[in-house]
Motif scaffolding. Sequence first.
Motif, PDB file in Angstrom:
ATOM      1  N   UNK A  50       0.824  -1.222   0.000  1.00 50.04           N
ATOM      2  CA  UNK A  50       0.000   0.000   0.000  1.00 50.04           C
ATOM      3  C   UNK A  50       0.852   1.263   0.000  1.00 50.04           C
ATOM      4  N   UNK A  51       2.164   1.078  -0.065  1.00 49.97           N
ATOM      5  CA  UNK A  51       3.107   2.187  -0.247  1.00 49.97           C
ATOM      6  C   UNK A  51       3.216   3.160   0.925  1.00 49.97           C
ATOM      7  N   UNK A  52       2.788   2.747   2.109  1.00 52.78           N
ATOM      8  CA  UNK A  52       2.938   3.648   3.255  1.00 52.78           C
ATOM      9  C   UNK A  52       4.228   3.360   4.034  1.00 52.78           C
ATOM     10  N   UNK A  53       4.815   2.184   3.791  1.00 51.80           N
ATOM     11  CA  UNK A  53       6.134   1.914   4.345  1.00 51.80           C
ATOM     12  C   UNK A  53       6.986   1.252   3.261  1.00 51.80           C
ATOM     13  N   UNK A  54       8.305   1.286   3.507  1.00 53.69           N
ATOM     14  CA  UNK A  54       9.210   0.632   2.562  1.00 53.69           C
ATOM     15  C   UNK A  54       9.849  -0.521   3.318  1.00 53.69           C
ATOM     16  N   UNK A  55       9.590  -1.718   2.812  1.00 55.56           N
ATOM     17  CA  UNK A  55       9.978  -2.936   3.528  1.00 55.56           C
ATOM     18  C   UNK A  55      11.096  -3.665   2.787  1.00 55.56           C
ATOM     19  N   UNK A  56      12.130  -4.024   3.510  1.00 53.92           N
ATOM     20  CA  UNK A  56      13.176  -4.866   2.940  1.00 53.92           C
ATOM     21  C   UNK A  56      13.300  -6.091   3.843  1.00 53.92           C
ATOM     22  N   UNK A  57      13.168  -7.237   3.222  1.00 58.96           N
ATOM     23  CA  UNK A  57      13.189  -8.505   3.960  1.00 58.96           C
ATOM     24  C   UNK A  57      14.337  -8.562   4.976  1.00 58.96           C
ATOM     25  N   UNK A  58      14.011  -8.919   6.168  1.00 58.53           N
ATOM     26  CA  UNK A  58      14.984  -9.087   7.264  1.00 58.53           C
ATOM     27  C   UNK A  58      15.629  -7.774   7.700  1.00 58.53           C
ATOM     28  N   UNK A  59      15.219  -6.655   7.087  1.00 55.05           N
ATOM     29  CA  UNK A  59      15.876  -5.378   7.416  1.00 55.05           C
ATOM     30  C   UNK A  59      14.940  -4.371   8.088  1.00 55.05           C
ATOM     31  N   UNK A  60      13.691  -4.811   8.352  1.00 56.45           N
ATOM     32  CA  UNK A  60      12.762  -3.881   8.959  1.00 56.45           C
ATOM     33  C   UNK A  60      12.152  -2.938   7.948  1.00 56.45           C
ATOM     34  N   UNK A  61      11.476  -1.899   8.452  1.00 57.60           N
ATOM     35  CA  UNK A  61      10.733  -1.009   7.556  1.00 57.60           C
ATOM     36  C   UNK A  61      11.043   0.457   7.851  1.00 57.60           C
ATOM     37  N   UNK A  62      10.713   1.285   6.872  1.00 57.60           N
ATOM     38  CA  UNK A  62      10.862   2.726   7.006  1.00 57.60           C
ATOM     39  C   UNK A  62       9.571   3.349   6.487  1.00 57.60           C
ATOM     40  N   UNK A  63       9.104   4.392   7.140  1.00 61.48           N
ATOM     41  CA  UNK A  63       7.858   5.047   6.735  1.00 61.48           C
ATOM     42  C   UNK A  63       8.108   5.888   5.485  1.00 61.48           C
ATOM     43  N   UNK A  64       7.211   5.800   4.493  1.00 60.86           N
ATOM     44  CA  UNK A  64       7.344   6.631   3.290  1.00 60.86           C
ATOM     45  C   UNK A  64       6.696   7.999   3.525  1.00 60.86           C
ATOM     46  N   UNK A  65       6.817   8.866   2.544  1.00 67.34           N
ATOM     47  CA  UNK A  65       6.193  10.181   2.633  1.00 67.34           C
ATOM     48  C   UNK A  65       4.672  10.045   2.801  1.00 67.34           C
ATOM     49  N   UNK A  66       4.064   9.208   1.960  1.00 68.91           N
ATOM     50  CA  UNK A  66       2.615   8.987   2.071  1.00 68.91           C
ATOM     51  C   UNK A  66       2.260   8.406   3.431  1.00 68.91           C
ATOM     52  N   UNK A  67       3.109   7.496   3.909  1.00 67.74           N
ATOM     53  CA  UNK A  67       2.862   6.872   5.199  1.00 67.74           C
ATOM     54  C   UNK A  67       2.904   7.885   6.327  1.00 67.74           C
ATOM     55  N   UNK A  68       3.865   8.793   6.227  1.00 72.63           N
ATOM     56  CA  UNK A  68       3.995   9.821   7.254  1.00 72.63           C
ATOM     57  C   UNK A  68       2.750  10.706   7.270  1.00 72.63           C
ATOM     58  N   UNK A  69       2.285  11.057   6.095  1.00 72.67           N
ATOM     59  CA  UNK A  69       1.074  11.883   6.025  1.00 72.67           C
ATOM     60  C   UNK A  69      -0.117  11.169   6.651  1.00 72.67           C
ATOM     61  N   UNK A  70      -0.273   9.898   6.317  1.00 75.50           N
ATOM     62  CA  UNK A  70      -1.397   9.131   6.857  1.00 75.50           C
ATOM     63  C   UNK A  70      -1.273   8.997   8.377  1.00 75.50           C
ATOM     64  N   UNK A  71      -0.067   8.733   8.850  1.00 71.39           N
ATOM     65  CA  UNK A  71       0.149   8.576  10.295  1.00 71.39           C
ATOM     66  C   UNK A  71      -0.169   9.877  11.034  1.00 71.39           C
TER      67      UNK A  71
END
Lengths: 219, 219
Positions: A50-71
């Motif tokens: 859904x493009x609100x976070x950026x996920x890399x396997x085994x590396x955890x996640x980071x919030x995207x710009x859209x995700x930050x706005x939604x949060x």
Amino acid sequence: MLSLVEENYLKAIYHLSEGGQAQVSTNAIADAIHTKPASVSDMIQKLDRKRVIQYTKYQGVKVTKEGKEAALKVIRKHRLWEVFLVEQLNFNWDEVHDVAEQLEHIKSPLLIERLDAFLGHPKVDPHGDPIPDAQGVINTKPQKPLHQLDLGAEAIIRAVKDSSPAFLRHLDKLGAYLGAGVKILEKEEFDNSMQIQIDQSTVVFISNEVGQNILVQEN
Amino acid sequence: MLSLVEENYLKAIYHLSEGGQAQVSTNAIADAIHTKPASVSDMIQKLDRKRVIQYTKYQGVKVTKEGKEAALKVIRKHRLWEVFLVEQLNFNWDEVHDVAEQLEHIKSPLLIERLDAFLGHPKVDPHGDPIPDAQGVINTKPQKPLHQLDLGAEAIIRAVKDSSPAFLRHLDKLGAYLGAGVKILEKEEFDNSMQIQIDQSTVVFISNEVGQNILVQEN
DNA sequence: ATATATTTTTAGATGATTCTAAATTATATT
DNA sequence: AATATAATTTAGAATCATCTAAAAATATAT
């Protein structure tokens, strides 16, 4: 459009990442939301799609710009409702969290803008946390934990890090509240406890745990 | 404890049964909730297990005493929130329904009692529907559809049967509102339309459909 | 550098709510 | 009373969010 559950995940991730900056681990999310890492693993893959976070396997996640706005939209709603509960409905600051957790998911842009205006566009919630504006702009003032102050320093209590009823009721007992002036009278190296004066009158002892969860602004 | 979805089913069943009196059919429920009869069939069996309705295969359902209490709690919340939205946040009466549909599911007895007090214990919502008190007591005053009034009769608009935005906006255009005085100037036998006077001044034509959805109290 | 511990992911299952399609029961009509 | 029509239920499948147990990947410690 995010579901209620997805909003809760995103909000937790946003908080854990300190405003969307840092990478957040699966286990940290599971701890925060009281779910199992396996459930988190599923959900973060969904939130990535859904493009609100950026996920890399085994590396955890980071919030995207859209995700930050939604949060920030959810956080804005949560904090505005808390102000409403305390200022209009006479809730104590330790009673608002669970109700606001529900109210923050109500979907109605009109409602939240009207509520904001009704409350007079408040800048902080009852725990001193800043309320993002309609554009998602959040202004944070420099604050530090009380226990970092030097002996003799004076400051004003601006916020609390922990909003649990237990902690807030403890502060009520101590006579500590947002806006109160404090002065460090003694610091115990051994256990980091302190003796402080509140509002030029009351003198109380506070433990390291308490001192770390009170945020102040130095004079 | 009922889920949000279960609460919506129960509320619909309660409304369809006219206050818990009548038996309600599967199809009627499906129509009201915009689901399929198969889904209703599943759900009413679940609600029967939870003892809020009494279900007999192929015979429809009836609301139990516990079910009526639960339904009235949801209805109380819905209507109190509507009053809040209109009186405090300046919503128009045609804008409140969808938001109240969400707010009615917030679970906090403290919140709803505080809200009730804050609003001054209102007796009716913005559509004239009575608000059950904390004990579930709901007092309905005798009201009849406007189109049943005789020629020359005078009455006061007390409520609307249909709370859809389309209908309410139509009433706004006509100048009709709760509390307004009306007088029947003409009745057309052919199509049940009427000419009425509102507040001793405006004269408007209303169709049968409109007349059936305005509830009045005769002088 | 290798073994161990920790973290993370996948596989497979469950419960809630919904759906379509098919089967069953009730009702209405002749 | 027999049949046609309508209403209702069941069967089977899909989606969402969750879990446990097992497998895989990463991190840590000697």
